[in-house]
Design an enzyme around this catalytic site. Structure first.
Site, PDB file in Angstrom:
ATOM      1  N   GLN A 189     -38.638  32.831  56.252  1.00 34.48           N
ATOM      2  CA  GLN A 189     -37.311  32.490  55.452  1.00 34.48           C
ATOM      3  C   GLN A 189     -37.701  31.253  54.540  1.00 34.48           C
ATOM      4  OE1 GLN A 189     -34.354  34.288  55.299  1.00 34.48           O
ATOM      5  NE2 GLN A 189     -34.185  33.426  53.564  1.00 34.48           N
TER       6      GLN A 189
ATOM      7  N   ARG B 174     -40.573  39.363  66.029  1.00 33.77           N
ATOM      8  CA  ARG B 174     -39.322  38.776  66.108  1.00 33.77           C
ATOM      9  C   ARG B 174     -38.679  38.810  67.453  1.00 33.77           C
ATOM     10  NH1 ARG B 174     -33.972  39.269  62.006  1.00 33.77           N
ATOM     11  NH2 ARG B 174     -35.519  37.923  60.544  1.00 33.77           N
TER      12      ARG B 174
ATOM     13  N   ARG C  32     -37.788  37.225  49.702  1.00 34.22           N
ATOM     14  CA  ARG C  32     -38.660  37.465  51.054  1.00 34.22           C
ATOM     15  C   ARG C  32     -39.521  38.609  50.725  1.00 34.22           C
ATOM     16  NH1 ARG C  32     -36.031  36.926  56.059  1.00 34.22           N
ATOM     17  NH2 ARG C  32     -37.889  37.121  56.680  1.00 34.22           N
TER      18      ARG C  32
ATOM     19  N   ASP D 180     -26.080  28.372  57.841  1.00 38.33           N
ATOM     20  CA  ASP D 180     -26.445  29.790  58.751  1.00 38.33           C
ATOM     21  C   ASP D 180     -25.253  29.723  59.321  1.00 38.33           C
ATOM     22  OD1 ASP D 180     -27.961  31.741  59.459  1.00 38.33           O
ATOM     23  OD2 ASP D 180     -29.050  30.259  60.647  1.00 38.33           O
TER      24      ASP D 180
ATOM     25  N   HIS E  32     -37.725  30.071  61.825  1.00 40.36           N
ATOM     26  CA  HIS E  32     -37.844  31.047  61.019  1.00 40.36           C
ATOM     27  C   HIS E  32     -38.685  30.678  59.859  1.00 40.36           C
ATOM     28  CE1 HIS E  32     -36.681  34.964  59.358  1.00 40.36           C
ATOM     29  NE2 HIS E  32     -35.546  34.726  59.032  1.00 40.36           N
TER      30      HIS E  32
ATOM     31  N   CYS F  73     -29.565  32.078  54.625  1.00 39.80           N
ATOM     32  CA  CYS F  73     -30.696  33.184  54.819  1.00 39.80           C
ATOM     33  C   CYS F  73     -29.909  34.490  54.997  1.00 39.80           C
ATOM     34  CB  CYS F  73     -31.302  32.972  56.180  1.00 39.80           C
ATOM     35  SG  CYS F  73     -30.558  32.671  57.732  1.00 39.80           S
TER      36      CYS F  73
HETATM   37  N1  NVA Z   1     -29.920  31.740  62.763  1.00 43.14           N
HETATM   38  C1  NVA Z   1     -29.994  33.168  62.482  1.00 43.14           C
HETATM   39  C2  NVA Z   1     -30.893  33.622  61.513  1.00 43.14           C
HETATM   40  C3  NVA Z   1     -30.727  35.146  61.071  1.00 43.14           C
HETATM   41  C4  NVA Z   1     -31.704  35.551  59.967  1.00 43.14           C
HETATM   42  C5  NVA Z   1     -30.358  34.070  63.747  1.00 43.14           C
HETATM   43  O1  NVA Z   1     -31.342  33.504  64.586  1.00 43.14           O
HETATM   44  O2  NVA Z   1     -29.781  34.741  64.174  1.00 43.14           O
HETATM   45  N1   CP Z   2     -32.596  36.460  56.840  1.00 45.64           N
HETATM   46  C1   CP Z   2     -33.141  37.150  57.652  1.00 45.64           C
HETATM   47  O1   CP Z   2     -34.036  36.969  58.436  1.00 45.64           O
HETATM   48  O2   CP Z   2     -32.554  38.306  57.583  1.00 45.64           O
HETATM   49  P1   CP Z   2     -32.531  39.717  58.750  1.00 45.64           P
HETATM   50  O3   CP Z   2     -32.080  39.206  60.019  1.00 45.64           O
HETATM   51  O4   CP Z   2     -31.840  41.080  58.057  1.00 45.64           O
HETATM   52  O5   CP Z   2     -34.030  39.938  58.691  1.00 45.64           O
END
Ligand code: NVA
Ligand code: CP
Length: 299
Positions: A133, A103, A286, A218, A130, A258
């Site tokens: 997800q 990540r 997930r 989101d 992502h 998400c």
């Molecule tokens: N768009 C959000 C998704 C978090 C799971 C981010 O990148 O922070």
């Molecule tokens: N939806 C998602 O990826 O959650 P986290 O940031 O908690 O992993």
């Protein structure tokens, strides 16, 4: 050495392959068989440059349930954070483990890592995409409403990594995607162009939701954009998913997010905590979707 399979973008796979993964996720979930341990002794390394609740817990639990284990690595505590080249890190880490999840901020970091890894690499979220997800989201839709092919999905809010992943999913799985984003926050052109035939850009949230089988949003400021929060609150003020927006969708439309969510910003409490919301089933999936993914990539 043959190149390992990776999971970096949904577009790495055909719609058939993605649907097969989703069907397998549903099968694993329903079987609930703790004796099925296809990854005994296998190890997943998880590199997190950004925070996570769901991604970390679902991957770690999935590996444990499959008889393997997962190692949590923060760049702060590894040599990656001190500037060890990504290429060297990929070669070293992949020589010791069976799969690597990353990540990161930069999408290129994941693609570079994958080029130099001798084991499968999974994109656990980048600024661009992502895809994990989406496996869970499509699994949830499939369980509750059947095949998503030919259905209409409304994306409301930021043209961010989740929006890009929905665009890729619309192309791969052949559904229609209505998109309503504030000016200046549209998804990237290259991502859009690749799926243009499946997309409809809308001027308002209600227009995007009209006739939708699924409404998705989101956060207004993603991880790494915290400093833009104030600016975004102003730019996104007309982009909240409310009961009025849901009323424009199909009567049996689902609401997904998400998570983590900000009630009162991108979604009102009565929607996310209301009867059409499936956000907690989506979060649980997930685990099941990624177990199917780990089995597919490692076994
Ligand atoms: N768009 C959000 C998704 C978090 C799971 C981010 O990148 O922070
Ligand atoms: N939806 C998602 O990826 O959650 P986290 O940031 O908690 O992993």
């Amino acid at each position: 050495m043959t190149a390992p399979k990776h999971f970096i973008s949904l577009l790495d796979y055909s719609g058939e392959q993605l649907n097969a993964l989703i069907q397998r996720a549903i099968e694993l979930k329903n079987a609930n068989d703790y004796d099925y341990q296809p990854l005994k002794g296998r190890v997943l390394a998880m590199i997190f440059e950004k925070s996570s609740t769901r991604t970390r817990i679902s991957f770690e639990t999935g590996m444990t349930q499959f008889g393997g284990s997962a190692i949590f690595l923060s760049p702060r505590d590894t040599q990656l954070g001190r500037g060890e080249p990504i290429e060297d890190s990929a070669k070293v880490i992949s020589s010791m483990v069976d799969c690597i999840m990353l990540r990161t901020h930069s999408h290129e970091m994941v693609t570079t890592f994958a080029e130099h890894s001798s084991v499968p690499v999974i994109n656990g979220l980048t600024d661009l995409l992502h895809p994990c997800q989406l496996l869970a989201d499509i699994q949830t839709f499939t369980e509750l409403r059947g095949d998503i092919q030919g259905k209409t999905v409304a994306w409301i809010g930021d043209g961010n990594n989740m929006c890009h992943s929905y665009i890729n999913a619309a192309k791969a799985l052949n559904f229609n995607l209505n998109i309503a984003c504030p000016e200046g926050f549209a998804p990237q052109q290259a991502v859009v162009e690749n799926a243009a035939a499946k997309l409809q850009f809308c001027d308002s949230t209600e227009q995007a939701a009209t006739g939708a089988d699924l409404v998705v949003t989101d956060v207004w400021a993603s991880m790494g954009q915290e400093e833009e929060q104030q600016k975004r609150v102003i730019a996104f003020k007309d982009y909240q998913v409310t009961t009025q927006v849901m009323a424009a969708a199909q009567k049996d439309a689902l609401f997904m997010h998400c998570l983590p969510a900000h009630r009162g910003e991108e979604v009102s409490s009565d929607v996310i905590d209301g009867p059409q919301s499936v956000v907690f089933a989506e979060a649980e999936n997930r685990l099941h979707a990624q177990k199917a993914l780990l089995e597919f990539l490692i076994c």
